[in-house]
Design an enzyme around this catalytic site. Structure first.
Site, mmCIF file in Angstrom:
data_model
loop_
_atom_site.group_PDB
_atom_site.id
_atom_site.type_symbol
_atom_site.label_atom_id
_atom_site.label_comp_id
_atom_site.label_asym_id
_atom_site.label_seq_id
_atom_site.Cartn_x
_atom_site.Cartn_y
_atom_site.Cartn_z
ATOM 1 C CD GLN A 66 -3.002 0.850 2.283
ATOM 2 O OE1 GLN A 66 -3.170 -0.256 2.772
ATOM 3 N NE2 GLN A 66 -3.692 1.896 2.656
ATOM 4 C CB SER A 116 2.445 -4.303 4.216
ATOM 5 O OG SER A 116 1.317 -4.096 5.039
ATOM 6 C CG LEU A 117 -2.033 -4.961 -0.249
ATOM 7 C CD1 LEU A 117 -3.307 -5.678 0.121
ATOM 8 C CD2 LEU A 117 -2.322 -3.701 -1.025
ATOM 9 N NE ARG A 139 -3.667 -7.076 5.850
ATOM 10 C CZ ARG A 139 -2.786 -6.200 5.409
ATOM 11 N NH1 ARG A 139 -3.099 -5.369 4.429
ATOM 12 N NH2 ARG A 139 -1.566 -6.126 5.935
ATOM 13 C CG HIS A 157 2.686 -3.145 9.584
ATOM 14 N ND1 HIS A 157 2.278 -4.464 9.468
ATOM 15 C CD2 HIS A 157 2.519 -2.597 8.355
ATOM 16 C CE1 HIS A 157 1.906 -4.694 8.225
ATOM 17 N NE2 HIS A 157 2.034 -3.584 7.532
ATOM 18 C CD GLN A 212 1.058 -8.507 6.923
ATOM 19 O OE1 GLN A 212 -0.063 -8.052 7.109
ATOM 20 N NE2 GLN A 212 1.617 -8.575 5.733
#
Length: 309
Positions: free
Chosen positions: A10, A89-90, A114, A199, A248
């Site tokens: 992202q 991440s994503l 999410r 995060h 995560q």
């Protein structure tokens, strides 16, 4: 030659991403059509036209996933097969689709949820992130810990590359930590324009909702090694993946360590798939000896195919 495909996260999104590939290749169009059908929204309009939705997390996440998997389909059609995959991440969800952990339609639904949970976890304007340049990770960790004890949540969120770590948390603690990190010798501390303190422990409500949501999805063992953001090691099996998907969201992304792990496993060629070149630039700073390329449009697609043949 051992190849890794790494998928954009992202923040890489922009209006027009994937458009020239969509106009030229049927396999790209098919992926977009599948995404539109699955989510009942016009994915081409979302990705190609200037609009207010593209930067809203619950739309950003499925749009980047769609562009990444469309490019991936095009590469597969041209015989490009990775030995190992990862994503920032994503981007980890694109890696899951590639490794057969999730079907593409299920991944689309899950990342939209999410994104929604992440947005709802911390009201807009309460969180902040900053990139810290040129400071040892131990110093950053120690200063964040001190500030967190006195003022509230702030912690390292992304270990991107040597000399660049993003911190995140509540607005005031991030500002105080930024000041102290500058005083401790950081070359620069740059506030990031993001919609939330991703995060960090502030995302725990999102993690709890995601944990419930995941129970309704078919999660499979990976068909190839997928390196985890959270552990910087390959995922073991479906049960291991389920647990780490939840973790995560609220744990730091160890990108530098993940790249080092892939190199340790023999990877010498990295192909970044999806919008932007952020991961390629990180990888070059992590290890100059490896080959890096990216695919986000026709020009970079053709260039990558030339390099690989």
């Amino acid at each position: 030659m051992k190849t890794a495909i790494v998928y954009s996260g992202q923040g890489a999104q922009y209006a027009g991403m994937g458009k020239d590939l969509y106009e030229q290749y049927d396999s790209v169009k098919e992926v977009f059509a599948q995404a539109s059908d699955t989510l009942q929204l016009d994915m081409a309009a979302l990705c190609f036209e200037e609009n207010n939705l593209l930067n809203q997390t619950m739309y950003t996440q499925p749009s980047i996933l769609t562009v990444s998997m469309a490019i991936d389909a095009l590469l597969a059609e041209n015989g490009v097969k990775p030995d190992i995959v990862a994503g920032l991440s994503l981007g980890e969800y694109s890696a899951f689709v590639k490794a057969g952990v999730l079907s593409f339609p299920e991944a689309l639904k899950l990342v939209k949820k999410r994104g929604q949970y992440m947005t709802e976890a911390v009201p807009l304007g309460e969180g902040a992130m900053a990139a810290v340049m040129g400071l040892d990770r131990k110093i950053i960790e120690d200063i964040c810990q001190e500030v967190a004890l006195e003022h509230g949540v702030v912690s390292p969120a992304n270990y991107n590359m040597p000399g660049q770590i993003a911190i995140a948390g509540l607005k005031v603690p991030v500002e105080i930590a930024s000041q102290r990190l500058s005083e401790a010798g950081a070359k620069r501390v740059v506030p990031l324009t993001v919609s939330g303190p991703f995060h960090t422990s502030l995302l725990e409500p999102a993690a709890k909702q995601l944990e419930k949501e995941i129970q309704t999805y078919q999660i499979n063992d990976p068909s190839m090694p997928v390196i985890s953001n959270t552990t910087a090691r390959p995922f073991e099996d479906a049960a291991h993946i389920k647990g780490l998907m939840v973790k995560q969201v609220m744990s730091p992304v160890y990108w530098e360590d993940s790249v080092q792990k892939m190199i340790e496993l023999g990877v010498d060629t990295f192909i970044e798939v999806g919008p932007g070149k952020t991961l390629s630039s990180f990888i070059k700073k992590i290890d100059r000896s490896v080959n890096t390329m990216n695919v986000e449009n026709i020009k970079s697609f053709e260039k990558t195919l030339q390099k690989l043949t």
